[in-house]
Design a protein around this motif. Structure first.
Motif, PDB file in Angstrom:
ATOM      1  N   ARG A   2       0.821  -1.204   0.000  1.00 39.60           N
ATOM      2  CA  ARG A   2       0.000   0.000   0.000  1.00 39.60           C
ATOM      3  C   ARG A   2       0.865   1.268   0.000  1.00 39.60           C
ATOM      4  NH1 ARG A   2      -4.959  -2.148   3.737  1.00 39.60           N
ATOM      5  NH2 ARG A   2      -6.147  -2.899   1.957  1.00 39.60           N
ATOM      6  N   THR A   3       0.276   2.352  -0.476  1.00 44.69           N
ATOM      7  CA  THR A   3       0.960   3.640  -0.506  1.00 44.69           C
ATOM      8  C   THR A   3       0.598   4.400   0.770  1.00 44.69           C
ATOM      9  OG1 THR A   3       0.769   3.673  -2.910  1.00 44.69           O
ATOM     10  CG2 THR A   3       1.212   5.774  -1.820  1.00 44.69           C
ATOM     11  N   ASP A   4       1.605   4.676   1.587  1.00 49.71           N
ATOM     12  CA  ASP A   4       1.337   5.357   2.866  1.00 49.71           C
ATOM     13  C   ASP A   4       1.140   6.855   2.657  1.00 49.71           C
ATOM     14  OD1 ASP A   4       1.577   5.233   6.010  1.00 49.71           O
ATOM     15  OD2 ASP A   4       2.703   6.979   5.312  1.00 49.71           O
ATOM     16  N   ILE A   5      -0.002   7.354   3.104  1.00 48.20           N
ATOM     17  CA  ILE A   5      -0.247   8.801   3.091  1.00 48.20           C
ATOM     18  C   ILE A   5      -0.505   9.206   4.536  1.00 48.20           C
ATOM     19  CG2 ILE A   5      -1.594  10.704   2.095  1.00 48.20           C
ATOM     20  CD1 ILE A   5      -0.618   9.043  -0.170  1.00 48.20           C
ATOM     21  N   LEU A   6       0.511   9.770   5.184  1.00 42.13           N
ATOM     22  CA  LEU A   6       0.380  10.278   6.548  1.00 42.13           C
ATOM     23  C   LEU A   6      -0.209   9.252   7.521  1.00 42.13           C
ATOM     24  CD1 LEU A   6      -0.924  13.811   5.486  1.00 42.13           C
ATOM     25  CD2 LEU A   6       1.398  13.255   6.205  1.00 42.13           C
ATOM     26  N   GLY A   7       0.251   8.011   7.380  1.00 45.67           N
ATOM     27  CA  GLY A   7      -0.131   6.993   8.346  1.00 45.67           C
ATOM     28  C   GLY A   7      -1.262   6.073   7.915  1.00 45.67           C
ATOM     29  N   VAL A   8      -1.896   6.374   6.784  1.00 48.11           N
ATOM     30  CA  VAL A   8      -2.946   5.482   6.265  1.00 48.11           C
ATOM     31  C   VAL A   8      -2.475   4.906   4.924  1.00 48.11           C
ATOM     32  CG1 VAL A   8      -5.336   5.334   5.451  1.00 48.11           C
ATOM     33  CG2 VAL A   8      -4.790   6.762   7.423  1.00 48.11           C
ATOM     34  N   GLY A   9      -2.528   3.588   4.797  1.00 43.12           N
ATOM     35  CA  GLY A   9      -2.079   2.929   3.562  1.00 43.12           C
ATOM     36  C   GLY A   9      -3.206   2.864   2.550  1.00 43.12           C
ATOM     37  N   PHE A  10      -2.947   3.313   1.325  1.00 42.85           N
ATOM     38  CA  PHE A  10      -3.969   3.308   0.261  1.00 42.85           C
ATOM     39  C   PHE A  10      -3.623   2.293  -0.810  1.00 42.85           C
ATOM     40  CE2 PHE A  10      -4.827   7.278   2.276  1.00 42.85           C
ATOM     41  CZ  PHE A  10      -6.167   7.530   2.036  1.00 42.85           C
ATOM     42  N   ASP A  11      -4.653   1.680  -1.390  1.00 43.62           N
ATOM     43  CA  ASP A  11      -4.450   0.816  -2.544  1.00 43.62           C
ATOM     44  C   ASP A  11      -4.343   1.705  -3.781  1.00 43.62           C
ATOM     45  OD1 ASP A  11      -4.595  -1.910  -1.466  1.00 43.62           O
ATOM     46  OD2 ASP A  11      -6.587  -1.277  -0.818  1.00 43.62           O
ATOM     47  N   TYR A  70      -3.475  14.750  -4.165  1.00 44.41           N
ATOM     48  CA  TYR A  70      -2.481  15.827  -4.038  1.00 44.41           C
ATOM     49  C   TYR A  70      -1.448  15.476  -2.982  1.00 44.41           C
ATOM     50  CZ  TYR A  70      -5.312  19.259  -6.670  1.00 44.41           C
ATOM     51  OH  TYR A  70      -6.003  19.939  -7.616  1.00 44.41           O
ATOM     52  N   SER A  71      -1.922  14.981  -1.835  1.00 46.65           N
ATOM     53  CA  SER A  71      -0.989  14.638  -0.754  1.00 46.65           C
ATOM     54  C   SER A  71       0.015  13.593  -1.235  1.00 46.65           C
ATOM     55  CB  SER A  71      -1.739  14.083   0.457  1.00 46.65           C
ATOM     56  OG  SER A  71      -2.667  15.011   0.918  1.00 46.65           O
ATOM     57  N   ALA A  72      -0.486  12.602  -1.976  1.00 50.62           N
ATOM     58  CA  ALA A  72       0.386  11.538  -2.484  1.00 50.62           C
ATOM     59  C   ALA A  72       1.458  12.126  -3.398  1.00 50.62           C
ATOM     60  CB  ALA A  72      -0.447  10.504  -3.237  1.00 50.62           C
ATOM     61  N   LYS A  73       1.045  13.082  -4.211  1.00 51.41           N
ATOM     62  CA  LYS A  73       1.973  13.716  -5.139  1.00 51.41           C
ATOM     63  C   LYS A  73       3.039  14.495  -4.364  1.00 51.41           C
ATOM     64  CE  LYS A  73      -0.039  14.776  -9.254  1.00 51.41           C
ATOM     65  NZ  LYS A  73      -0.918  15.631 -10.062  1.00 51.41           N
ATOM     66  N   ILE A  74       2.583  15.255  -3.377  1.00 46.53           N
ATOM     67  CA  ILE A  74       3.510  16.049  -2.561  1.00 46.53           C
ATOM     68  C   ILE A  74       4.523  15.134  -1.870  1.00 46.53           C
ATOM     69  CG2 ILE A  74       3.667  17.470  -0.459  1.00 46.53           C
ATOM     70  CD1 ILE A  74       0.972  18.738  -1.281  1.00 46.53           C
ATOM     71  N   LEU A  75       4.049  13.962  -1.433  1.00 46.63           N
ATOM     72  CA  LEU A  75       4.918  13.026  -0.716  1.00 46.63           C
ATOM     73  C   LEU A  75       5.871  12.284  -1.658  1.00 46.63           C
ATOM     74  CD1 LEU A  75       2.251  11.641   1.755  1.00 46.63           C
ATOM     75  CD2 LEU A  75       4.364  12.789   2.415  1.00 46.63           C
ATOM     76  N   GLY A  76       5.690  12.484  -2.975  1.00 38.96           N
ATOM     77  CA  GLY A  76       6.546  11.789  -3.934  1.00 38.96           C
ATOM     78  C   GLY A  76       6.126  10.341  -4.144  1.00 38.96           C
ATOM     79  N   ARG A  77       4.874  10.028  -3.789  1.00 32.56           N
ATOM     80  CA  ARG A  77       4.356   8.663  -3.988  1.00 32.56           C
ATOM     81  C   ARG A  77       3.028   8.755  -4.741  1.00 32.56           C
ATOM     82  NH1 ARG A  77       6.521   8.301   1.367  1.00 32.56           N
ATOM     83  NH2 ARG A  77       4.628   8.785   2.505  1.00 32.56           N
ATOM     84  N   VAL A 228      -3.975  18.940   5.712  1.00 34.16           N
ATOM     85  CA  VAL A 228      -3.400  17.657   5.301  1.00 34.16           C
ATOM     86  C   VAL A 228      -2.285  17.886   4.292  1.00 34.16           C
ATOM     87  CG1 VAL A 228      -3.902  15.575   3.972  1.00 34.16           C
ATOM     88  CG2 VAL A 228      -5.406  16.248   5.819  1.00 34.16           C
ATOM     89  N   LEU A 229      -2.496  18.820   3.368  1.00 32.91           N
ATOM     90  CA  LEU A 229      -1.460  19.111   2.374  1.00 32.91           C
ATOM     91  C   LEU A 229      -0.213  19.671   3.074  1.00 32.91           C
ATOM     92  CD1 LEU A 229      -3.570  20.686  -0.520  1.00 32.91           C
ATOM     93  CD2 LEU A 229      -2.974  18.298  -0.149  1.00 32.91           C
ATOM     94  N   ALA A 230      -0.444  20.484   4.105  1.00 30.93           N
ATOM     95  CA  ALA A 230       0.686  21.051   4.855  1.00 30.93           C
ATOM     96  C   ALA A 230       1.459  19.949   5.586  1.00 30.93           C
ATOM     97  CB  ALA A 230       0.175  22.096   5.845  1.00 30.93           C
ATOM     98  N   TYR A 231       0.736  18.996   6.169  1.00 31.01           N
ATOM     99  CA  TYR A 231       1.413  17.869   6.835  1.00 31.01           C
ATOM    100  C   TYR A 231       2.256  17.091   5.825  1.00 31.01           C
ATOM    101  CZ  TYR A 231      -1.209  18.083  11.269  1.00 31.01           C
ATOM    102  OH  TYR A 231      -1.719  18.448  12.477  1.00 31.01           O
ATOM    103  N   ALA A 232       1.673  16.879   4.631  1.00 28.49           N
ATOM    104  CA  ALA A 232       2.385  16.121   3.594  1.00 28.49           C
ATOM    105  C   ALA A 232       3.666  16.843   3.207  1.00 28.49           C
ATOM    106  CB  ALA A 232       1.477  15.929   2.377  1.00 28.49           C
ATOM    107  N   LEU A 233       3.553  18.160   3.051  1.00 30.11           N
ATOM    108  CA  LEU A 233       4.719  18.963   2.680  1.00 30.11           C
ATOM    109  C   LEU A 233       5.765  18.878   3.789  1.00 30.11           C
ATOM    110  CD1 LEU A 233       5.366  20.668   0.234  1.00 30.11           C
ATOM    111  CD2 LEU A 233       4.536  22.670   1.459  1.00 30.11           C
TER     112      LEU A 233
END
Ligand code: UDP
Length: 240
Positions: A2-11, A70-77, A228-233
């Motif tokens: 899964r792709t982790d976005i701030l602690g939650v894994g997404f398919d 967007y968050s995934a993109k910011i995180l580079g994933r 959330v976007l700020a946390y990702a950044l």
């Protein structure tokens, strides 16, 4: 994986891939549940470890909304795209109609689930809606029994988050259903009680903006999206 976005894994799935996965879970032995987190879920999960565990324990975790993408993109994933819960549900409904699967609708105010059932059946005449129940009940047991007695294959659970996720994880196995999907306010949309955003807004990923225009009192909740976007950044710049 899964792709982790701030602690939650997404398919990382397209809408079509997610629908195929949902169909496969419906056919599989045992109980499964799917969740459709938006940025509000992520913030809630950071504060509530039990909610985070319930999200992590889901069999399908779909990126509902542009904030996650967007968050995934910011995180580079980067993810393949967003998978709006309501569109996932529509595809699953078509598949169920074609395969004789039984759908139970749970949630929303009294009368809404019945209206949603009637409208879904009007668009998919072969669909079997085996039961409905409103979302304002006190005891779980009679609802579990109603789902079991209806021999439901799939249940759309629309109690709002995080209530619906906790409900599915706790009560799902006893119902005999194969798949539960947490879908927030979708029954209101299926019933026509609440309109979906016009196509232009949908295409641009701006459904949240349309909802905000229609219901300005949601502004407080939606201000959390930039957070959330700020946390990702922050996480990206922190080199994690
Ligand atoms: N809801 C419910 N039981 C409850 C609380 C809420 O059935 O105890 C329903 C509510 O009527 C609405 C849905 O849950 O149909 C989701 O509401 P909301 O729009 O707040 O959720 P979102 O889609 O933003 O997650």
């Amino acid at each position: 994986m899964r792709t982790d976005i701030l602690g939650v894994g997404f398919d990382d799935l397209t809408l079509a891939e997610a629908s195929t996965a949902g169909a496969a879970l419906t056919e599989a032995e045992g109980f499964h549940y799917a969740v459709t987190p938006n940025p509000e879920f992520i913030l809630a999960a950071r504060k509530d470890p039990a909610f985070r565990q319930v999200l992590l324990g889901a069999d399908l975790v779909l990126a509902d909304g542009v904030g996650i993408v967007y968050s995934a993109k910011i995180l580079g994933r980067p993810l393949k795209g967003r998978v709006p819960g309501i569109e996932f549900a529509q595809r699953l409904v078509s598949w169920m109609a074609a395969h004789g699967k039984r759908l139970f609708l749970l949630g929303a105010k009294p009368g809404v689930a019945e209206l949603a059932a009637a409208r879904l059946k009007a668009s998919q005449p072969n669909l079997i809606v085996c039961g409905t129940h409103d979302g304002y009940f006190k005891e779980d047991a009679p609802v579990v029994e109603a789902i079991r007695a209806a021999a439901a294959d799939v249940v759309f659970v629309c109690l709002g988050a995080p209530k619906q996720e906790f409900w599915m994880a706790k009560n799902g196995p006893a119902t005999g259903a194969h798949l539960m999907v947490g879908l927030g306010g979708s029954l209101d949309v299926f019933a026509g009680v609440v309109d979906r955003a016009p196509a232009g807004f949908q295409k641009l990923g701006l459904e949240w903006l349309y909802r905000l225009m229609k219901e300005p009192k949601r502004a407080g909740r939606m201000a959390r999206l930039p957070l959330v976007l700020a946390y990702a950044l922050g996480e990206r710049m922190g080199g994690k």
